[in-house]
Design a protein around this motif. Structure first.
Motif, PDB file in Angstrom:
ATOM      1  N   VAL A   1       4.351  -7.019   6.126  1.00 45.40           N
ATOM      2  CA  VAL A   1       5.722  -7.512   5.973  1.00 45.40           C
ATOM      3  C   VAL A   1       6.058  -7.555   4.485  1.00 45.40           C
ATOM      4  CG1 VAL A   1       7.367  -9.285   6.636  1.00 45.40           C
ATOM      5  CG2 VAL A   1       5.314  -8.934   8.003  1.00 45.40           C
ATOM      6  N   GLY A   2       6.786  -6.547   4.037  1.00 45.50           N
ATOM      7  CA  GLY A   2       7.120  -6.440   2.624  1.00 45.50           C
ATOM      8  C   GLY A   2       8.502  -6.996   2.339  1.00 45.50           C
ATOM      9  N   SER A   3       8.905  -6.898   1.059  1.00 46.70           N
ATOM     10  CA  SER A   3      10.188  -7.456   0.667  1.00 46.70           C
ATOM     11  C   SER A   3      11.336  -6.707   1.306  1.00 46.70           C
ATOM     12  CB  SER A   3      10.311  -7.401  -0.848  1.00 46.70           C
ATOM     13  OG  SER A   3      10.165  -6.065  -1.291  1.00 46.70           O
ATOM     14  N   VAL A   4      11.186  -5.397   1.473  1.00 47.36           N
ATOM     15  CA  VAL A   4      12.290  -4.591   1.986  1.00 47.36           C
ATOM     16  C   VAL A   4      12.003  -4.060   3.390  1.00 47.36           C
ATOM     17  CG1 VAL A   4      13.687  -2.533   1.553  1.00 47.36           C
ATOM     18  CG2 VAL A   4      12.967  -3.971  -0.354  1.00 47.36           C
ATOM     19  N   THR A   5      10.765  -3.677   3.654  1.00 42.92           N
ATOM     20  CA  THR A   5      10.462  -3.112   4.968  1.00 42.92           C
ATOM     21  C   THR A   5       9.286  -3.819   5.632  1.00 42.92           C
ATOM     22  OG1 THR A   5       9.041  -1.495   3.914  1.00 42.92           O
ATOM     23  CG2 THR A   5      11.293  -0.795   4.417  1.00 42.92           C
ATOM     24  N   THR A   6       9.258  -3.720   6.961  1.00 43.45           N
ATOM     25  CA  THR A   6       8.158  -4.275   7.748  1.00 43.45           C
ATOM     26  C   THR A   6       7.477  -3.115   8.455  1.00 43.45           C
ATOM     27  OG1 THR A   6       9.339  -6.333   8.047  1.00 43.45           O
ATOM     28  CG2 THR A   6       7.575  -5.887   9.601  1.00 43.45           C
TER      29      THR A   6
ATOM     30  N   TYR B   1       8.136   1.552  11.413  1.00 37.56           N
ATOM     31  CA  TYR B   1       8.617   1.322  10.045  1.00 37.56           C
ATOM     32  C   TYR B   1      10.036   0.814  10.169  1.00 37.56           C
ATOM     33  CZ  TYR B   1       9.809   2.558   5.175  1.00 37.56           C
ATOM     34  OH  TYR B   1      10.195   2.536   3.863  1.00 37.56           O
ATOM     35  N   MET B   2      10.283  -0.409   9.782  1.00 37.49           N
ATOM     36  CA  MET B   2      11.634  -0.961   9.936  1.00 37.49           C
ATOM     37  C   MET B   2      12.039  -1.780   8.721  1.00 37.49           C
ATOM     38  SD  MET B   2      10.162  -3.209  13.029  1.00 37.49           S
ATOM     39  CE  MET B   2      11.601  -4.074  13.582  1.00 37.49           C
ATOM     40  N   LEU B   3      13.339  -2.001   8.559  1.00 31.26           N
ATOM     41  CA  LEU B   3      13.820  -2.771   7.410  1.00 31.26           C
ATOM     42  C   LEU B   3      13.651  -4.261   7.676  1.00 31.26           C
ATOM     43  CD1 LEU B   3      17.072  -0.778   6.573  1.00 31.26           C
ATOM     44  CD2 LEU B   3      14.877  -0.706   5.392  1.00 31.26           C
ATOM     45  N   THR B   4      13.190  -5.001   6.696  1.00 28.46           N
ATOM     46  CA  THR B   4      12.986  -6.445   6.878  1.00 28.46           C
ATOM     47  C   THR B   4      14.321  -7.190   6.922  1.00 28.46           C
ATOM     48  OG1 THR B   4      10.949  -6.247   5.594  1.00 28.46           O
ATOM     49  CG2 THR B   4      11.725  -8.459   6.011  1.00 28.46           C
ATOM     50  N   GLN B   5      15.285  -6.710   6.174  1.00 24.41           N
ATOM     51  CA  GLN B   5      16.627  -7.298   6.137  1.00 24.41           C
ATOM     52  C   GLN B   5      16.601  -8.804   5.870  1.00 24.41           C
ATOM     53  OE1 GLN B   5      18.095  -6.198   9.987  1.00 24.41           O
ATOM     54  NE2 GLN B   5      18.521  -4.098   9.358  1.00 24.41           N
ATOM     55  N   GLY B   6      15.626  -9.264   5.138  1.00 25.11           N
ATOM     56  CA  GLY B   6      15.564 -10.686   4.813  1.00 25.11           C
ATOM     57  C   GLY B   6      15.236 -11.588   5.991  1.00 25.11           C
ATOM     58  N   LYS B   7      14.808 -10.995   7.133  1.00 26.40           N
ATOM     59  CA  LYS B   7      14.488 -11.814   8.308  1.00 26.40           C
ATOM     60  C   LYS B   7      13.080 -11.505   8.785  1.00 26.40           C
ATOM     61  CE  LYS B   7      18.006 -10.048  10.413  1.00 26.40           C
ATOM     62  NZ  LYS B   7      19.077  -9.643  11.307  1.00 26.40           N
TER      63      LYS B   7
ATOM     64  N   GLN C   1       8.824 -10.136  15.342  1.00 27.25           N
ATOM     65  CA  GLN C   1       9.003 -10.246  16.791  1.00 27.25           C
ATOM     66  C   GLN C   1       9.524  -8.941  17.380  1.00 27.25           C
ATOM     67  OE1 GLN C   1      11.438 -13.946  16.640  1.00 27.25           O
ATOM     68  NE2 GLN C   1       9.883 -14.767  18.015  1.00 27.25           N
ATOM     69  N   GLN C   2      10.570  -8.398  16.751  1.00 25.78           N
ATOM     70  CA  GLN C   2      11.139  -7.135  17.233  1.00 25.78           C
ATOM     71  C   GLN C   2      10.101  -6.027  17.217  1.00 25.78           C
ATOM     72  OE1 GLN C   2      14.618  -5.409  15.488  1.00 25.78           O
ATOM     73  NE2 GLN C   2      15.766  -7.330  15.666  1.00 25.78           N
TER      74      GLN C   2
ATOM     75  N   VAL D   1      -6.041  -8.665  14.819  1.00 21.59           N
ATOM     76  CA  VAL D   1      -4.732  -8.526  14.187  1.00 21.59           C
ATOM     77  C   VAL D   1      -4.848  -9.001  12.747  1.00 21.59           C
ATOM     78  CG1 VAL D   1      -2.307  -9.220  14.246  1.00 21.59           C
ATOM     79  CG2 VAL D   1      -3.577  -9.002  16.364  1.00 21.59           C
ATOM     80  N   ALA D   2      -4.226  -8.258  11.841  1.00 15.06           N
ATOM     81  CA  ALA D   2      -4.259  -8.661  10.442  1.00 15.06           C
ATOM     82  C   ALA D   2      -2.890  -8.458   9.819  1.00 15.06           C
ATOM     83  CB  ALA D   2      -5.294  -7.846   9.679  1.00 15.06           C
ATOM     84  N   THR D   3      -2.591  -9.285   8.816  1.00 15.77           N
ATOM     85  CA  THR D   3      -1.295  -9.162   8.152  1.00 15.77           C
ATOM     86  C   THR D   3      -1.484  -8.970   6.653  1.00 15.77           C
ATOM     87  OG1 THR D   3      -1.156 -11.560   7.904  1.00 15.77           O
ATOM     88  CG2 THR D   3      -0.067 -10.616   9.812  1.00 15.77           C
ATOM     89  N   THR D   4      -0.502  -8.315   6.047  1.00 17.73           N
ATOM     90  CA  THR D   4      -0.491  -8.140   4.597  1.00 17.73           C
ATOM     91  C   THR D   4       0.959  -8.117   4.141  1.00 17.73           C
ATOM     92  OG1 THR D   4      -1.311  -6.797   2.777  1.00 17.73           O
ATOM     93  CG2 THR D   4      -0.544  -5.620   4.699  1.00 17.73           C
ATOM     94  N   GLY D   5       1.188  -7.915   2.866  1.00 17.10           N
ATOM     95  CA  GLY D   5       2.548  -7.897   2.337  1.00 17.10           C
ATOM     96  C   GLY D   5       2.960  -9.274   1.850  1.00 17.10           C
ATOM     97  N   SER D   6       4.138  -9.366   1.249  1.00 19.51           N
ATOM     98  CA  SER D   6       4.500 -10.632   0.606  1.00 19.51           C
ATOM     99  C   SER D   6       4.739 -11.760   1.608  1.00 19.51           C
ATOM    100  CB  SER D   6       5.710 -10.442  -0.310  1.00 19.51           C
ATOM    101  OG  SER D   6       6.703  -9.689   0.327  1.00 19.51           O
TER     102      SER D   6
END
Lengths: 327, 356
Positions: free
Chosen positions: A9-14, A30-36, A42-43, A61-66
């Motif tokens: 989950v990055g600043s601009v894309t997820t 590859y999708m836009l985070t859109q600040g949400k 979930q989507q 399951v693992a997560t990375t990004g800001s």
């Protein structure tokens, strides 16, 4: 079938990546985070579920990004890993000989130096986002074109103009000047690409020994004009790996797979059902001491899942047992 | 006279002890908070460094509480810091505060006379000795905290005990109570349950003095490193600053002198601030530290020079540079720390594999 899910989950894309136990990519997203970030996680899970082959068992399951900690709480991550390690691990899977990784994302740009398969040095942009995707996005918007069109038009340039890349503000006034002088749009666009590359190499790449093979990844690697500009500037071939935009997600999935081999407790993954739950986020100022920390909290209905943001661990320790009323 | 203080780490503990001995009316502003920072940012020149802004915020908060005298060391030498007291004074006067600013321009004797309430030399020396004893005790406990944070089973316990110990040391009225507090807390720390896996990484923290010392300014970097199973090594300390002060200049300072000498092949003179020391510490500790975290406020010229020299010394030791400004987003700092520590761990693991 065993599968491992990585979420970036990055600043601009997820980004999502699902790998099987042979480290092959089953599906990605590859999708836009859109600040949400929460809604996007979930989507994304919802969409992954629909693309999922039958009899898939999520073993890690693992997560990375800001937003990795937030995402980690939501999905029940077995591993939360920083972006540098994740990117390096994924790249070495596709290009084991790589000695330099250039990663340019939405607001972060990184350089990772690898020797003999181990990260020995890295750099990240410091106080400025001028050398990143947001900079290009912003300029494309100013010229009223999509970022995809930007890349195509820039490639047709024959005589690029010189544009100051130090700072978005300078670049913008330089661009306007060049437009008023009557330069062609594509030449200005390619000039911008060169400016971004110069900025990147002078800031993030400062003092780093950039040796081939050089791998270029992150969202900006979609931009062929930047690839060309990098190639010209470094005088060496640039490898853009397949799935370069989801490398971070692939990396964490690989790491959680590795980790699960030493750990037989099974995954903490909360299942695809979480895409149906409504999460609430809120924040408050803690008054327990004069520090006045901003505490953020994540909850389902009235049950608090996690709190963070304090300078001490008053709120983080046992979020469910404490109530806001302590104040 | 009501003497206003600015914060820097736990230096207030020592100053409070001295003031108590001398009967000085001390106004200690609330701990540095978001509000302090906002006040400082609002009234400071935009390009000035973070320590300036935080100190200005502290001064405003002290004046709000009724302080009428401020002390600001300065004078020619360190960096822009040398004339910060003048700029601080101008800004505060423009804001309409009435106070007396005591600076090094007045001469050291005058400062001492001013802040000691005209006490006899003998009383002053006694008070200073006790204040420094408190700082030394704090440092000793702190060193143990650095060790324990890296290996404690229950993350956060060492920090909690450390916070308690600061209070106890602050309350100690005489040498006996101080010794007792020290023993009690060192014992508490040493009896924490620990994890006995591989030896923790040793990371040196160097850079600009104020940022290195003040946990608000550096976003609790030592606690964050502790969470990553790292043992922090920090040669710089608040006590050292007091000892370095012209008052007690006569005391020989081994560590700093050593660092300066070690830097000589790369930087043969002072470049202001702590630049020379940052370079020296890298050269000096390249062998016994696994990595260095180098901290600087945005726009700090001495540390900009040091940072670039540190990149290319013959004595190799990975350096992570972190630049602080008035932003409070901690995520970026934590990502970089995590990545840095991860890199060092993986490198170490690989070395072990090769040796086997």
């Amino acid at each position: 079938m065993e599968a491992y899910l990585g979420i970036d989950v990055g600043s601009v894309t997820t980004k999502f990546a699902l790998l099987n136990k042979y480290s092959e990519l089953i599906t990605d997203l590859y999708m836009l985070t859109q600040g949400k970030p929460i809604e996007m996680v979930q989507q994304g899970l919802h969409q992954i579920k629909q693309q999922l082959p039958k009899d898939v068992d999520i073993c890690g399951v693992a997560t990375t990004g800001s937003a990795r900690y937030l995402a980690g709480v939501i999905v029940g991550a077995d591993l939360v890993k920083n972006e540098i390690t994740s990117h390096a691990v994924a790249t070495l899977q596709y290009a084991p000989q790589a000695q330099t990784i250039i990663e340019i994302g939405g607001q972060d740009s990184k350089i990772i130096i690898i020797r003999d398969g181990v990260v020995i040095d890295f750099g990240m942009n410091t106080v400025c986002a001028a050398g990143t995707g947001s900079f290009l996005d912003h300029q494309a918007l100013r010229l009223n074109m999509s970022i995809e069109e930007f890349s195509q038009r820039a490639l047709t340039s024959k005589t690029p103009v010189r544009i100051a890349g130090r700072c978005t503000v300078f670049a913008e006034s330089d661009m306007i000047h060049k437009q008023q002088m009557g330069h062609r749009t594509e030449d200005i666009l390619y000039g911008l690409c060169q400016a971004l590359v110069r900025n990147y190499l002078n800031n993030v790449g400062l003092g780093k020994e950039i040796k081939p093979p050089i791998v270029f990844q992150g969202g900006v690697a979609f931009n062929q004009a930047i690839v060309k500009a990098l190639q010209e500037e470094l005088g060496s071939e640039i490898i853009v790996p397949p799935h370069h935009e989801v490398m971070g997600a692939i990396g964490t999935a690989l790491l959680v797979h590795e980790e699960s081999l030493n750990n037989s407790n099974g995954s903490k993954f909360k299942g695809f059902g979480i895409s149906e739950i409504t999460y609430h986020t809120s924040s408050f100022i803690c008054n327990a001491c004069p520090n006045q920390c901003e505490i953020a909290q994540l909850s389902i209905d009235s049950q608090i899942l996690a709190r963070w943001g304090g300078r001490c661990d008053l709120w983080e320790r046992s979020p469910s047992s404490q109530n806001k009323e302590i104040e | 006279m009501r003497l206003g203080l600015t914060h820097m780490g736990s230096i207030d503990v020592a100053v409070r002890a001295m003031a108590r001995e001398l009967g000085v009316d001390l106004v200690i502003p609330p701990p540095t908070t978001q509000r302090t920072l906002s006040l400082g940012v609002k009234y400071s020149p935009e390009t000035v460094c973070l320590p300036f802004k935080l100190q200005l915020g502290n001064m405003i908060e002290a004046l709000e509480l009724g302080a009428d005298t401020l002390v600001m060391p300065g004078g020619p030498g360190p960096c822009r810091f040398g004339y910060y007291h003048k700029v601080h004074e101008l800004i505060l006067r423009e804001l309409g505060y009435k106070f007396h600013m005591v600076t090094q321009d007045h001469g050291i004797l005058y400062i001492v006379k001013c802040v000691t309430n005209g006490a006899s030399t003998r009383k002053v020396i006694t008070a200073f000795r006790f204040g420094i004893a408190k700082l030394n005790t704090l440092e000793e406990v702190e060193r143990m905290v650095h060790k324990m944070r890296a290996v404690e089973w229950d993350k956060g316990e060492a920090t909690r005990i450390y916070r308690e110990s600061i209070k106890a040391i602050d309350n100690a009225a005489d040498y006996g109570a101080l010794r007792q507090a020290k023993q009690e807390y060192l014992h508490k720390l040493m009896s924490l349950p620990t994890i006995t896996s591989p030896a923790p990484l040793k990371i040196g923290v160097t850079g600009e003095f104020f940022i290195v010392i003040d946990p608000f300014a550096n976003m609790d970097i030592e606690i964050e490193l502790g969470k990553l199973w790292v043992e922090v090594r920090r040669p710089t300390s608040a006590g050292e600053w007091v000892k370095l002060n012209p008052f007690i200049h006569a005391l020989k300072l081994q560590e700093k002198d050593k660092a300066h000498r070690a830097a000589m092949p790369y930087l043969s003179r002072h470049v202001g601030g702590d630049g020379l020391q940052s370079v020296g510490e890298k050269v000096l500790h390249a062998r016994d530290w696994d990595g260095i975290v180098h901290l600087e406020p945005f726009g700090c010229v001495p540390e900009i020079m040091a940072r670039n020299i540190m990149l290319s010394t013959k004595e190799g030791c990975p350096v992570l540079n972190i630049i602080y400004d008035e932003h409070t987003g901690k995520a970026g700092v934590i990502s970089r720390l995590e990545a840095f520590i991860d890199m060092l761990h993986r490198k170490k693991k690989r070395q072990v594999e090769i040796c086997v």
